[in-house]
Design an enzyme around this catalytic site. Structure first.
Site, mmCIF file in Angstrom:
data_model
loop_
_atom_site.group_PDB
_atom_site.id
_atom_site.type_symbol
_atom_site.label_atom_id
_atom_site.label_comp_id
_atom_site.label_asym_id
_atom_site.label_seq_id
_atom_site.Cartn_x
_atom_site.Cartn_y
_atom_site.Cartn_z
ATOM 1 N N GLU A 1 2.915 35.307 39.919
ATOM 2 C CA GLU A 1 2.752 36.678 40.443
ATOM 3 C C GLU A 1 4.094 37.354 40.733
ATOM 4 O O GLU A 1 4.296 37.905 41.821
ATOM 5 C CB GLU A 1 1.848 36.675 41.685
ATOM 6 C CG GLU A 1 0.443 36.221 41.366
ATOM 7 C CD GLU A 1 -0.566 36.454 42.478
ATOM 8 O OE1 GLU A 1 -0.171 36.749 43.622
ATOM 9 O OE2 GLU A 1 -1.776 36.316 42.194
ATOM 10 N N GLU B 1 -5.916 32.210 38.031
ATOM 11 C CA GLU B 1 -6.446 32.359 39.398
ATOM 12 C C GLU B 1 -7.606 33.334 39.320
ATOM 13 O O GLU B 1 -7.409 34.503 38.985
ATOM 14 C CB GLU B 1 -5.384 32.883 40.365
ATOM 15 C CG GLU B 1 -4.345 31.856 40.737
ATOM 16 C CD GLU B 1 -3.406 32.317 41.849
ATOM 17 O OE1 GLU B 1 -3.846 33.041 42.761
ATOM 18 O OE2 GLU B 1 -2.222 31.951 41.778
HETATM 19 O O1 AHR Z 1 -4.715 31.513 45.682
HETATM 20 C C1 AHR Z 1 -4.128 32.131 46.781
HETATM 21 C C2 AHR Z 1 -2.961 33.019 46.389
HETATM 22 O O2 AHR Z 1 -3.425 34.115 45.660
HETATM 23 C C3 AHR Z 1 -1.925 32.416 45.492
HETATM 24 O O3 AHR Z 1 -0.960 31.710 46.187
HETATM 25 C C4 AHR Z 1 -1.302 33.621 44.849
HETATM 26 O O4 AHR Z 1 -0.806 33.350 43.575
HETATM 27 C C5 AHR Z 1 -2.406 34.645 44.855
HETATM 28 O O5 AHR Z 1 -1.991 35.861 45.388
#
Ligand code: AHR
Length: 508
Positions: free
Chosen positions: A173, A304
């Protein structure tokens, strides 16, 4: 009662489902590692401190690949802190989650856990405070046979053989201002290109060949399609890195927001919205592929995805070790959206080759544990379990005449489906979400799969959308239904309860 017709033909294949579509994620965050997968002294822990009850539940989910060690955490993490004798490892502040990281668990422990569980590791390198050199040296630590100071550390730390880690995320990210060491697309694109190049060289790869297996490299795409920089971020990063990498990552969490104008509809629109998001990135990849004149196809690593109530307030103090963070307890309503998101991943399996349910244990997770005690399956555990275990073949294109409802993203279908056929086992799987508040008839027309025999029919339904599971109380779970008749070998009529998820398995 309204009836929806869903048609699927064996010859209209979207793509093969890669096993990596059923991946997950463990971050050094809250109790994902400590008290999650690792808890020395727990009654089910082995000599390495790995919780056996958690491993059994992960095996039930049939997760083939796990991303580690973050997440936001990785952007401040020095992997060297997590290796060597435990008593000598430093205790650090983790600035991503404002906790204290004891470093009792690190790369070697993760690799050992992966070996024990049969899970493929997917490592992330630090592109925040970390350098290209740090990234390359982690590849050396993991993948170089020996005879250099860094690879000999690994051998001294107990692993004579290299780990041969294949999947590597180049940062996390990096488009987000919340990220430690956040960069612009141009800055990140340049850094990621250098990291990719040098990581490949360290792995013994030249342009055309590799000493061992070629690395599968993943560059950081947008953190969500709500980022102002989306999709320019993705275009710019891809233009820098296209020829060196294999996947563009994407992330997305959905949330039930009671404050929104139409909370339920806005939440239920998630699955179709996720589909649009994937389509935009697919088009961005195609655009860049043409622009850089590449024959190679970059795929998506949706590394994610989940439901996450991000607006929930933190109740734990700063700098605690393994605090209770992001411990969302999932409702039946969450499960409904979650199943729709899984359908979306299946329906886009031509471009989404890797996906990681974020996360796996305790932190926005299908599995919850108590310290020294029990574990339980959350509501979202079940759609993942059923689909991961059986929808492993090819997704087949479906045609449906479902009516739609308005929501914050536009229009979404009341009947949300995915159909998957495995030519090897001749298993046909149908996953159906009914997002209408009344029961719905469904006419499945499943042509050219051969004579179908119904083998399994389970349903998740509840009179309470807010129902949750807990320790010793797994109330929200699928129940078995009588098998439906198959007319003329391919036609099936069903009645789906209001707001429900149904799973059917047929043998062809
Ligand atoms: O999964 C929780 C968080 O969400 C992770 O650390 C990040 O990559 C995202 O913003």
């Amino acid at each position: 009662m309204k009836t929806t017709k869903i048609f699927a033909d064996r010859n209209l294949i979207v793509g093969k489902v890669q096993p990596t579509l059923y991946g997950s994620f463990i971050e050094h965050l809250g109790r994902a590692v400590y008290e999650g997968i690792y808890e020395p002294g727990h009654p089910t822990a082995d000599q390495d401190g790995f919780r056996g009850d958690v491993i059994s539940l992960i095996q039930e989910l049939n997760v083939p690949i796990v991303r580690y060690p973050g997440g936001n955490f990785v952007s401040g993490y020095d992997w060297r802190d997590g290796i060597g004798p435990k008593e000598k490892r430093p205790v650090r502040l983790d600035l991503a989650w404002h906790t204290t990281e004891p470093n009792e668990f690190g790369t070697d422990e993760f690799m050992k856990w992966c070996k024990k569980t049969g899970i493929t590791p997917m490592m992330a390198v630090n592109m925040g405070t970390g350098s290209v050199k740090d990234a390359a040296q982690l590849v050396e630590y993991c993948n170089h046979a020996g005879g250099t100071t860094i690879s000999d550390y690994r051998r001294a730390n107990g692993s004579e053989e290299p780990y041969n880690v294949k999947y590597w995320c180049i940062g996390n990210e990096m488009d987000g201002p919340w990220q430690i060491g956040h960069l612009t697309a141009d800055e990140y694109g340049k850094k990621a290109l250098e990291a990719a190049k040098v990581m490949r060289w360290t792995n013994g790869e030249t342009e055309k060949e590799a000493a061992g297996e070629r690395l599968k490299l993943i560059v950081t795409g947008s953190s969500s399609h709500e980022m102002k920089t989306f999709p320019e971020w993705d275009r710019i990063v891809l233009e820098h890195t296209y020829k060196q990498i294999d996947y563009l990552s994407m992330h997305r969490y959905y949330e039930y927001d009671e404050e929104s104008d139409h909370p339920l509809e806005d939440f239920l629109g998630a699955a179709d919205d996720m589909s649009e998001y994937i389509k935009t990135l697919k088009a961005t990849i195609e655009y860049v592929r043409a622009k850089v004149r590449s024959k190679k196809q970059v795929h998506i690593s949706f590394d994610e995805w989940n439901i996450w109530t991000q607006s929930a307030e933190r109740t734990e103090p700063l700098w605690k070790r393994a605090p209770h963070l992001l411990e969302d307890v999932y409702t039946f309503r969450d499960m409904l959206v979650f199943a729709g998101l899984m359908n979306t991943l299946l329906n886009n399996c031509d471009i989404v080759h890797v996906a990681c349910l974020a996360q796996l244990v305790n932190v926005i997770a299908p599995i919850m544990t108590e310290k020294g005690g029990r574990a339980f399956r959350q509501t979202i555990f079940y759609p993942f379990k059923y689909l991961s275990n059986t929808a492993r073949g090819e997704t087949v294109r479906t045609f449906s005449d479902s009516d739609t409802f308005e929501n914050q993203y536009g229009k979404a279908r009341y009947l949300n489906e995915a159909v998957n056929f495995d030519p090897e086992t001749r298993t046909l799987v149908v996953s159906l979400c009914n997002y209408a508040q009344e029961k719905r008839g469904v006419e499945l027309e499943l042509r050219s799969f051969g004579e179908l025999k119904a083998k399994e029919y389970v349903e998740m339904t509840s009179s309470d959308l807010g129902a949750v599971n807990g320790f010793g109380a797994e109330n929200v779970a699928p129940h078995e239904k009588d098998l439906p008749a198959v007319k003329d070998g391919s036609r099936v009529s069903l009645v789906l309860p209001p707001m429900s998820w149904s799973y059917l398995r047929f043998q062809a």
